[in-house]
Design an enzyme around this catalytic site. Structure first.
Site: not given
Ligand code: URA
Length: 209
Positions: A104, A108, A203
């Protein structure tokens, strides 16, 4: 509008309880993710077309059925989607595997592709997109949009745990995509984690926390 299916088989529910438990270690977590992916894949492939063949049994000739030349590609969304690959491949061993990685953009907030490698003949293949957690659905929707540029024959999405927001996002953005998952959880928290969920799937699969 695409279909949304929760595969709530007892074996899946049992294994979900194991992966939700914060005390489950990496080895067991990985194994259960893979097994649940296999069981979800079993359901997601239940309408594959068949064709009739004749087989000589030790006793006589029997009319049997085999898969009608279906060609698949699976595309895990990096990195947590990798945890589902083995389980799906155990049922569709001849599938090709593409990979897509997104992040991401902090300014923006748009999904940016940092890695993408698809099988060259993806136009002739039905694609299963793999991502254990369908939370907001923003990155999964972007991933599907990017995969569509390669013009696969069809796209289905497989998840382990989904939230309604993510399901709605995918079905709205991609009405041609069916979703199969093992559980639909209550909600998202303020950090866009699924509640009750299982924490950070990446994870927990890779032991990075
Ligand atoms: N991604 C995860 O790994 N876990 C969540 O709960 C949501 C997104």
């Amino acid at each position: 509008m695409g279909h949304f299916t929760v595969v709530d088989h007892p074996l899946i529910q049992h294994k979900l309880s194991i992966i939700r438990n914060k005390d489950t270690g990496t080895k067991d977590f990985r194994e259960c993710i893979s097994e649940i992916a296999m069981l979800v894949c079993y359901e997601a492939t239940k309408e594959l077309p068949l064709t009739e063949v004749e087989v000589e049994t030790p006793i006589c000739t029997a009319k049997c059925k085999v898969l009608k030349g279906k060609k698949f590609a699976i595309v895990p969304i990096l990195r947590a989607g990798l945890g589902m690959v083995d389980g799906v491949l155990s049922l569709v061993p001849s599938a090709k595997v593409g990979h897509i990685g997104l992040y991401r953009d902090p300014v923006t907030l748009e999904a940016v592709k940092y890695y993408c490698k698809m099988p060259p003949d993806i136009q002739d293949r039905d694609v299963f997109v793999l991502d254990p957690m369908l939370a907001t659905g923003v990155s999964a929707s972007s991933a599907i949009e990017m995969i569509k540029e390669y013009k696969p024959r069809s796209i289905k999405m497989m998840n382990i745990i989904a939230a309604q927001e993510g399901v709605d996002r995918i079905l709205t953005d991609h009405p041609d995509v069916d979703i199969f998952c093992a559980a639909l959880d209550e909600k998202l928290n303020d950090h866009a984690y699924i509640v009750p969920g299982l924490g950070d799937a990446g994870d927990r699969i890779f032991g990075t926390k």
